[in-house]
Design a protein around this motif. Structure first.
Motif, PDB file in Angstrom:
ATOM      1  N   ILE A   1       0.818  -1.215   0.000  1.00  0.00           N
ATOM      2  CA  ILE A   1       0.000   0.000   0.000  1.00  0.00           C
ATOM      3  C   ILE A   1       0.854   1.268   0.000  1.00  0.00           C
ATOM      4  O   ILE A   1       0.432   2.306  -0.466  1.00  0.00           O
TER       5      ILE A   1
ATOM      6  N   LEU B   1      -6.975   8.102  -2.061  1.00  0.00           N
ATOM      7  CA  LEU B   1      -6.843   6.692  -1.679  1.00  0.00           C
ATOM      8  C   LEU B   1      -5.737   6.506  -0.655  1.00  0.00           C
ATOM      9  O   LEU B   1      -5.889   5.771   0.328  1.00  0.00           O
TER      10      LEU B   1
ATOM     11  N   LEU C   1      -6.056   5.084   3.058  1.00  0.00           N
ATOM     12  CA  LEU C   1      -5.277   3.965   3.588  1.00  0.00           C
ATOM     13  C   LEU C   1      -4.584   4.374   4.886  1.00  0.00           C
ATOM     14  O   LEU C   1      -4.559   3.613   5.859  1.00  0.00           O
TER      15      LEU C   1
ATOM     16  N   ILE D   1      -8.692  -5.721  10.333  1.00  0.00           N
ATOM     17  CA  ILE D   1      -9.062  -6.240   9.016  1.00  0.00           C
ATOM     18  C   ILE D   1     -10.264  -7.173   9.105  1.00  0.00           C
ATOM     19  O   ILE D   1     -11.167  -7.139   8.278  1.00  0.00           O
TER      20      ILE D   1
ATOM     21  N   PHE E   1     -13.383  -5.319   8.809  1.00  0.00           N
ATOM     22  CA  PHE E   1     -13.638  -4.442   7.687  1.00  0.00           C
ATOM     23  C   PHE E   1     -14.117  -5.235   6.498  1.00  0.00           C
ATOM     24  O   PHE E   1     -13.404  -5.452   5.544  1.00  0.00           O
ATOM     25  N   ASN E   2     -15.357  -5.628   6.524  1.00  0.00           N
ATOM     26  CA  ASN E   2     -15.854  -6.391   5.395  1.00  0.00           C
ATOM     27  C   ASN E   2     -17.205  -5.869   4.982  1.00  0.00           C
ATOM     28  O   ASN E   2     -17.909  -5.204   5.721  1.00  0.00           O
ATOM     29  N   LEU E   3     -17.530  -6.221   3.756  1.00  0.00           N
ATOM     30  CA  LEU E   3     -18.709  -5.664   3.124  1.00  0.00           C
ATOM     31  C   LEU E   3     -20.003  -6.128   3.733  1.00  0.00           C
ATOM     32  O   LEU E   3     -21.039  -5.542   3.506  1.00  0.00           O
TER      33      LEU E   3
ATOM     34  N   PHE F   1     -11.671  -9.868   3.057  1.00  0.00           N
ATOM     35  CA  PHE F   1     -12.463  -8.849   2.387  1.00  0.00           C
ATOM     36  C   PHE F   1     -12.282  -7.510   3.052  1.00  0.00           C
ATOM     37  O   PHE F   1     -13.133  -7.032   3.782  1.00  0.00           O
ATOM     38  N   ASN F   2     -11.194  -6.884   2.796  1.00  0.00           N
ATOM     39  CA  ASN F   2     -10.989  -5.579   3.404  1.00  0.00           C
ATOM     40  C   ASN F   2     -10.472  -4.598   2.389  1.00  0.00           C
ATOM     41  O   ASN F   2      -9.929  -4.952   1.352  1.00  0.00           O
ATOM     42  N   LEU F   3     -10.650  -3.358   2.741  1.00  0.00           N
ATOM     43  CA  LEU F   3     -10.368  -2.285   1.808  1.00  0.00           C
ATOM     44  C   LEU F   3      -8.908  -2.118   1.494  1.00  0.00           C
ATOM     45  O   LEU F   3      -8.546  -1.473   0.523  1.00  0.00           O
ATOM     46  N   LEU F   4      -8.040  -2.648   2.322  1.00  0.00           N
ATOM     47  CA  LEU F   4      -6.621  -2.478   2.058  1.00  0.00           C
ATOM     48  C   LEU F   4      -6.193  -3.309   0.862  1.00  0.00           C
ATOM     49  O   LEU F   4      -5.096  -3.146   0.353  1.00  0.00           O
TER      50      LEU F   4
ATOM     51  N   ILE G   1     -10.191  -2.345  -4.032  1.00  0.00           N
ATOM     52  CA  ILE G   1     -10.226  -0.933  -4.441  1.00  0.00           C
ATOM     53  C   ILE G   1     -10.385  -0.821  -5.954  1.00  0.00           C
ATOM     54  O   ILE G   1     -11.208  -0.050  -6.457  1.00  0.00           O
TER      55      ILE G   1
END
Lengths: 684, 684
Positions: free
Chosen positions: A405, A479, A483, A493, A496-498, B496-499, B504
């Motif tokens: 990242i 972005l 991050l 993490i 952090f899911n949908l 499933f995370n945004l990182l 993205i």
């Protein structure tokens, strides 16, 4: 410590060049009495607007600063950094505009000698702006390093600087954008459409306001905008890099140490300044240059700067990390950003220039009226999102592949590192535009106006490229800030899911924000231009002899209306940008806020590109018709294209570019708030 | 088993009502020779278009069916289900349109008697459509249950039905939408703007094509659209429910057992059918009704249906799960969806009706020309995203709070359960519109035209509400399908995370898709209307005596041009919708595909609402001016508003509604593909 000293020196060199260029511009002949008179009126209006705008901003900055200071997790050093960022941003805009309002008369006078003379004066004025932005930016960040690098709260203090810069930028961009487009549209609708008098005709009461608008919007507003892009991309990379060194959530170390995290983006940016300076000096043409040669000269400057930046970046990486593993990987990430930036600029040019099929199709559809022209231009804008999205995605994937990242963040720095010369080619446009207007109002021979028109049209081409580039950079920077935020707030993490409805809700709300923001800014332009139209109509009605040219309009009244309206209406869009992430973070929690930012970045990017390119293609479709296509000036096709241009103006010069700032500002607010939100789950 | 039999019976009752209503409509007087002649031309054109469209769709369905059959993880039962869904969808559109093309002449003839007679015939024709959609939908799903509920691959087979329905829907909506708006715009531009003849004037060569368009676009296209919304929402809930029973990723059981997962949405939908039938019978007015009374009658019908649906849902929940814990929780989720749907419809009405400030502001801005009108209408469209987004977010959070992700899905079913009557009030509009055109062309006295105009304008109001409702439902349904997908593909939450740069990238690409899709459909309308304009102009030029009214235009040529162009241009937008999730899933992997869907849903929702409401407010701003405001018909303000309407037409009737299908179709493609993608990580 040494790399920061190098950066500082590069920044000082940049400012020195700005000083040199300013001295050159100021040494030129100011032209006739009439030219000076008009220029003085513009200067007065522009400075009055900036004065009022900055007073409002000062109040805002003080209030936010106090709030920041009293938040226990942030504190007074964050406040100081925030104020410093705001002041630097305001300074960059102020200095740049100050030279622009002095360069317009001088460009007009020089254009009487030759096209090339006119280009030289206006481009050098633009260079002052470009160099001020990058110089003040890098010097400011260096000072921040010297002052705070031993402070344990360093990671909280740095984003404050970006927050200050972005806050000033959003108000400056929106306020300036409303001003310039309201005056422009108002002047055009009554003058060109209703009265049938030429653009910039001295009988039009809004004409001075229109010129003032070019300065406060396209110079000062854009300066603040690019300043924040520049420093935000560096700040995002630094914070992400510093967090990544010890990252728990990532489970690995991406950047070898904190010093590298800090020095690398600064050195890449410093290399970009030197590359830009060299690029500026490569913008040279012979005495009797044609348009094509001028354009080539400008492009030679920007392309050379890009190639040199690649080389300097390689040297920076080599110097700091060697060429093994991390070093060379970082270089590839930088290169990915740099190349994507150049290509996005080119794609913008493809979709908006009348040298290519898309805009020719738009102008062709003017034959069946304004309705079909607008549909086809809007469709073109929507379609033009394809290359920038693909390019950004490729840059992201490549940068991530090589440097995780952190690579995404530094790719943004790579993209923005040639900002010095990009901004110079951008800021030169409004100077040339103003000069053209002054020529028109000064009864100079038509060939002089032709020259300034040529300069103006050249400026439009470079502005289109610059706009694409700015949007691409904004996407990557936002972005990177996002991050950094997720890292700083310590998002787990596994959470952090949908499937989380908070994240979904955040994304939907975030995607809505650019729409609301654009609605507000478009309406602001509409309302203000409505007042201007009524004022200009009133003057034509009430001032005897105005249309015959025996009496003079009261320019000052239009200027005052624009100033008041633009300042009043810049506040709401600016405030919702700053307040909405705070509300989402506190009410729905830090996870939802991350979703909110994702939604805003994705939708904002799409809308910004669409607006910029639809607006650009309507503008150039009109210009194409004015060259004689489909009946030329005065034909029904031309009238339709004027309507298209009116629709596109606030899209491409008010709402669209403000979105770039909006998505970054929301991200940086989240980053600044991260210490407050860490461990918090939201009220709902 | 019993609940499915109840659903089946409700479906049959719905179809029986459709039959009854159809018999009533067909028993009415067809009017004069002239009326019958025009109606026959419309019928011929509409059937010819549908014939060609269905032939192309048949080829497409066969090809996809074969592909599905040969994919080892899917197989031939999925194929069968896919074909079945496609056939059901085509059938619903075909039957509905068949009655609409027979009802237009009869409405015209009945309007000669009274306004109320006209309303009765057209509303009953609309009811045939509404009841066919829900009846065929629920019967189809019941058959699917009886045939496959013991099959171990049941969970793969069910989404196939939705895939078939959505595939037909996207082509029908896009093809019909291109046809109707190209003909409409083409006819208006040459007729109203260039020649100054009234709308629907028989001398206009595109006038029959315009009438045909109303049927193939606003009846058949919309029928397929609503059919897929309806079945997709049920399918999403069923699959999510069935997965949720054993969910590993969720780590808990949300739904007590598979039978409940399946029966619950079916029973809620069945209750909605009965509620809609009762609502239809409540749409009654006295013999000498005024406009206000007509509108109230329609609203009484839809509101009563909503309240009854709430009651029936409670009974369904009580019957299946009792009122403790899960039962009552599910009821709250359904209620959240139902209420959000009604409120979204009302908010659409607020932003698009000239009874309220937003559209009045838009029409006011016509005073300064088409440019400002368009900007202000577009800003209004953007602003109108606020209530639907907030309402959907609240519905999501409430539904999730009470019943986890299953709650989000069943909230969508709640929102759509009153579709029977919603579709009836929607489909009645184009019938009334056609009737008005027939009256105009038949030289009937002006008071008859006034009556059909009143019916038409009533239809516009209900259509606006219906559109908002359809978009809200599409958003929730697509989310539910997405959630089903993530569960079916077994996305590991920890990944499933945004990182993840793949996620993205997926989000950015997904957000781009609606833009590209709209660009293609807007351009398709533009190109087709360009051909129509040239054809109508040619006929006026070449056919002697046409403008004097002594010769007749060749209507058939315009019809043929529209048919060919619409069919050719519906293919690309449809294909990219189906192919893009496959490509993203295979190249970037299932995680990126989930991101892709999120991006598409968020951006698609925003753009769909913006387009629908901007288009609606331009349309009604024009209608407001036609009532005499700002100079009334023929004034400059009116001309500006005609331009606004031309811009809005393809947005609100082609691109906007197609986006509803697009986001669901992409989600259902992902769901169908889930068995293929499970465990796969993508090529990149």
């Amino acid at each position: 410590m040494v790399p920061i000293i190098i950066s500082l020196i590069c920044g000082v060199v940049g400012l020195a060049l700005a000083g040199l260029m300013a001295r050159y511009v100021l040494s030129r002949d100011q032209g006739s009495e009439r030219i000076r008179e008009i220029s003085a009126a513009i200067k007065e209006g522009a400075l009055a607007f900036l004065g009022r705008e900055y007073r409002i901003l000062a109040v805002f900055v003080v209030v936010v600063a106090i709030i920041l200071g009293f938040i226990p997790m942030l504190g007074w050093w964050v406040t100081l950094s925030f104020v410093f960022g705001a002041v630097c941003s305001g300074l960059a805009g102020f200095v740049g505009m100050n030279i622009a309002i002095r360069a317009n008369s001088r460009t007009a006078a020089s254009a009487q000698k030759s096209l090339n003379e006119g280009l030289r004066v206006s481009f050098r004025a633009g260079t002052v702006m470009g160099m001020c932005v990058v110089g003040i930016g890098i010097i400011g960040l260096s000072i921040l390093y010297f002052a705070f690098h031993n402070n344990p709260d360093f990671l909280k203090i740095v984003p404050g600087f970006g927050f200050g810069a972005s806050s000033v930028a959003i108000f400056a961009r929106v306020g300036g954008g409303i001003y310039t487009k309201a005056a422009d549209t108002g002047a055009d609708i009554v003058g060109k459409v209703e009265k049938g008098i030429p653009e910039d005709d001295p009988r039009n009461a809004a004409v001075i306001a229109d010129f003032v608008g070019d300065n406060v919007g396209d110079v000062a507003g854009m300066g603040a905008d690019l300043f924040e892009s520049y420093v935000d991309s560096i700040i995002a990379t630094m914070t992400l890099g510093m967090i990544a060194v010890f990252s728990v959530t990532l489970g690995k170390s991406i950047v070898p140490d904190e010093a590298t995290a800090w020095f690398l983006p600064m050195l890449v940016a410093a290399g970009g300044i030197i590359a830009s300076i060299i690029g500026v000096f490569l913008v040279r043409v012979g005495e009797k240059a044609e348009m094509g040669a001028l354009l080539n000269a400008l492009r030679r400057g920007t392309f050379s700067a890009s190639i040199l930046t690649a080389i300097f970046s390689f040297l920076a990486v080599y110097f700091l990390c060697g060429t093994q593993g991390f070093g060379i990987n970082i270089f590839w990430a930088i290169l990915a950003g740099l190349i994507a930036g150049v290509l996005i600029g080119e794609s913008t040019n493809y979709f908006t220039s009348y040298a290519y099929k898309p805009t020719l199709n738009v102008s062709e559809s003017s034959q069946t009226g304004a309705g079909t022209l607008i549909t086809s231009g809007f469709a073109n804008g929507l379609m033009s999102t394809l290359p920038p999205v693909i390019l950004v995605v490729v840059a992201i994937l490549v940068a991530y592949h090589f440097a995780d990242i952190y690579g995404i963040a530094i790719a943004g720095v790579g993209m923005l590192s040639t900002l010095g010369i990009q901004d110079a080619t951008d800021a030169y446009g409004p100077v040339a535009d103003n000069a053209g207007g002054i020529v028109e109002m000064s009864d100079l021979p038509p060939e002089i106006r032709e020259r300034t028109d040529a300069l103006d049209s050249l400026g439009n081409t470079t502005a289109a490229t610059g706009k694409g580039f700015a949007i691409g950079a904004a996407g990557l920077t936002a972005l990177a800030l996002l991050l950094s935020y997720t890292q700083a707030v310590g998002i787990d993490i596994a959470n952090f899911n949908l499937l989380s409805p908070h994240v979904i809700s955040g994304i939907l709300l975030g995607a809505m924000m650019p729409a609301i923001f654009c609605a507000m800014t478009l309406n602001a332009v509409g309302k203000t231009s409505f007042s201007i139209i009524n004022e200009v109509r009133r003057q034509f009605r009430e001032i005897k002899g105005l249309i015959e040219g025996t009496a003079k309009p009261e320019y000052g009244k239009s200027v005052a209306i624009c100033t008041t309206a633009a300042i009043r209406q810049m506040i709401a869009p600016g405030l919702i940008t700053i307040v909405s992430p705070v509300v989402v973070g506190l009410v729905l929690g830090p996870l939802a806020l991350a979703g909110f930012l994702v939604g805003a970045i994705a939708a904002g990017f799409i809308i910004a590109v669409t607006f910029a390119n639809a607006g650009g293609s309507w503008d150039n479709a009109k210009k194409w018709i004015e060259t004689g296509a489909f009946g030329g000036k005065g034909s029904d096709a031309h009238k339709a294209s004027v309507v298209g241009d009116t629709v596109g103006d606030p899209m491409k010069d008010t709402s669209g570019p403000s979105l770039n700032i909006m998505i970054k500002l929301m991200s940086i607010v989240a980053l600044v708030l991260a210490p407050v939100l860490a461990g918090f789950t939201g009220l709902l």
